[in-house]
Scaffold this motif. Structure first.
Motif, short mmCIF file in Angstrom:
data_model
loop_
_atom_site.label_atom_id
_atom_site.label_comp_id
_atom_site.label_asym_id
_atom_site.label_seq_id
_atom_site.Cartn_x
_atom_site.Cartn_y
_atom_site.Cartn_z
N ILE A 1 0.99 -1.17 0.05
CA ILE A 1 -0.14 -0.10 0.28
C ILE A 1 1.24 1.63 0.10
O ILE A 1 0.08 1.92 -0.64
CB ILE A 1 -0.89 0.14 1.46
N ILE A 2 1.91 1.07 0.44
CA ILE A 2 2.77 2.65 1.15
C ILE A 2 3.68 2.65 -0.45
O ILE A 2 4.14 3.74 -1.00
CB ILE A 2 3.87 2.65 2.06
N TRP A 3 3.66 1.48 -1.76
CA TRP A 3 4.51 1.76 -2.73
C TRP A 3 3.26 2.40 -3.77
O TRP A 3 4.11 3.33 -3.90
CB TRP A 3 4.66 0.10 -3.01
N PHE A 4 2.47 1.60 -3.34
CA PHE A 4 1.27 2.51 -4.23
C PHE A 4 0.98 3.64 -3.68
O PHE A 4 0.62 4.56 -4.98
CB PHE A 4 0.03 2.11 -4.44
N ARG B 1 -7.08 8.22 -3.91
CA ARG B 1 -8.44 8.15 -3.52
C ARG B 1 -10.04 7.03 -3.66
O ARG B 1 -10.64 6.46 -3.34
CB ARG B 1 -8.95 9.70 -4.50
N ASP B 2 -9.22 6.41 -5.00
CA ASP B 2 -10.05 5.30 -5.27
C ASP B 2 -10.12 3.95 -5.00
O ASP B 2 -10.62 2.88 -4.20
CB ASP B 2 -10.04 4.81 -6.85
N MET B 3 -8.55 3.58 -4.39
CA MET B 3 -7.93 2.78 -3.46
C MET B 3 -8.55 2.71 -1.75
O MET B 3 -9.16 2.04 -1.63
CB MET B 3 -6.95 2.70 -3.22
N LEU B 4 -8.77 4.49 -1.58
CA LEU B 4 -9.35 4.58 -0.21
C LEU B 4 -10.92 4.18 -0.55
O LEU B 4 -11.42 4.24 1.10
CB LEU B 4 -9.47 5.90 0.34
N SER B 5 -11.57 3.99 -1.23
CA SER B 5 -13.39 4.43 -1.08
C SER B 5 -13.51 2.61 -1.21
O SER B 5 -14.42 2.34 -0.72
CB SER B 5 -13.69 4.50 -2.13
N LYS C 1 -7.29 2.72 6.90
CA LYS C 1 -7.57 2.22 7.75
C LYS C 1 -6.11 1.91 8.39
O LYS C 1 -5.32 2.45 9.14
CB LYS C 1 -8.40 1.28 8.38
N LEU C 2 -5.84 0.73 7.93
CA LEU C 2 -4.69 0.03 7.65
C LEU C 2 -3.87 1.88 7.36
O LEU C 2 -2.46 0.63 8.21
CB LEU C 2 -4.20 -0.92 6.70
N THR C 3 -3.26 2.01 6.87
CA THR C 3 -2.61 2.88 6.37
C THR C 3 -2.40 4.17 7.36
O THR C 3 -1.38 4.01 7.90
CB THR C 3 -2.68 3.43 5.28
N GLU C 4 -3.39 4.77 7.83
CA GLU C 4 -3.26 5.39 9.35
C GLU C 4 -2.45 4.48 10.28
O GLU C 4 -2.28 5.09 11.18
CB GLU C 4 -4.41 5.91 9.43
N ARG D 1 0.91 4.64 10.12
CA ARG D 1 1.52 6.07 10.02
C ARG D 1 2.87 6.34 11.15
O ARG D 1 3.91 6.47 10.06
CB ARG D 1 0.87 7.26 9.82
N LYS D 2 2.69 5.83 11.95
CA LYS D 2 3.79 5.79 12.98
C LYS D 2 5.25 4.99 12.65
O LYS D 2 6.61 5.20 13.69
CB LYS D 2 2.99 5.66 14.55
N HIS D 3 5.09 4.04 11.56
CA HIS D 3 6.06 3.70 11.36
C HIS D 3 6.16 3.52 10.30
O HIS D 3 7.47 2.48 9.96
CB HIS D 3 5.29 1.44 11.82
N GLU D 4 6.94 5.02 9.58
CA GLU D 4 6.85 4.88 8.16
C GLU D 4 8.56 5.53 8.64
O GLU D 4 8.43 6.50 7.72
CB GLU D 4 6.19 5.75 7.42
#
Length: 267
Positions: free
Chosen positions: A221-224, A236-240, A248-251, A254-257
């Motif tokens: 996901i972070i690559w994308f 924005r499409d992926m977020l939907s 939610k997984l991205t958020e 974030r603290k591990h990036e």
């Protein structure tokens, strides 16, 4: 206090260090190190120098390529505390669990076989033959690499796919839309795994516990996200998708990036 682990990663064009890291495979290891809170320093290695690095260090190839020739890939770490080199992100995660047991466990022993099966299933779902994630991402990745890596990347990937990078998923084409639908279906299938037994989980082990399977998904996901940017229509499409699960997984990750400045490889 343990000495910092040396982490070999692949750079790309970036204005700030946090944008330099891009590879999903090396992000698996970066996430692993960050989640465990282990001290490390990055050494940035351009694609053409990876094989030379392995040979200089006396490290065995990661794998064997399609032609039977040795295959050298990153991530690779060197742990000065044990004097060991370890390659392959899953092997690195297992090594870190064993060597630093007082840090968060990434692959609990009772899930070892399940993690091995997950990796195979994930790879099959995201790149099923002549369609999928890689077809969209390879051309987009190429234009963002440093010039030192672009020639190698183009040559090797075009050998793999049997066509020019520009032909894989041209913007605005039906071919690209087909690949996009495959990507969407792949994420939906993984979401189904996480909802098995009619339980709504964000992480594979449930609760707030992150394991290596979660890291694998977050790395893709972070690559994308970093390739297309958070302002893009693709993101924005992926977020939907799947009720906003991937946002939610991205958020949660974030603290591990964290990405350190690092230093370029000196052969």
């Amino acid at each position: 206090m343990p000495e910092p682990i040396v982490f070999y990663d692949i750079p790309r064009k970036a204005n700030v260090p946090s944008d330099t890291a891009w590879s999903p495979n090396t992000w698996k290891t970066r996430y692993s190190l960050n989640i465990k809170g282990l001290s490390y320093r990055t050494v940035w290695v351009e694609y053409p120098d990876i094989e030379a690095l392995y040979k200089k260090l006396g490290v065995e190839p990661t794998d064997t390529g399609p032609t039977g020739a040795p295959f050298y890939t990153l991530p690779l770490i060197y742990d000065p505390n044990t004097k060991e080199y370890v390659s392959d992100s899953a092997a690195i995660a297992r090594y870190l669990d064993k060597t630093y047991p007082d840090t968060p466990t990434l692959i609990p022993k009772e899930t070892d076989a399940l993690h091995a099966a997950f990796q195979r299933a994930f790879a099959a779902v995201f790149n099923p033959g002549n369609a999928g994630f890689s077809w969209i991402m390879m051309p987009e990745t190429y234009v963002r690499l440093n010039p030192a890596s672009q020639g190698y990347f183009r040559r090797t990937r075009e050998q793999w796919f049997g066509m020019a990078l520009e032909e894989l998923a041209p913007r605005g084409s039906e071919k690209r839309q087909k690949h996009w639908e495959v990507v969407k279906d792949a994420f939906h299938e993984v979401a189904g795994w996480l909802q098995a037994g009619r339980q709504e989980r964000l992480f594979f082990l449930g609760g707030e516990t992150i394991c290596y399977a979660d890291i694998v998904i977050a790395a893709f996901i972070i690559w994308f996200r970093n390739t297309f940017s958070e302002d893009s229509a693709e993101w924005r499409d992926m977020l939907s998708w799947d009720g906003g699960r991937w946002g939610k997984l991205t958020e949660a990750f974030r603290k591990h990036e964290s990405v350190d400045d690092g230093s370029p490889l000196e052969l």
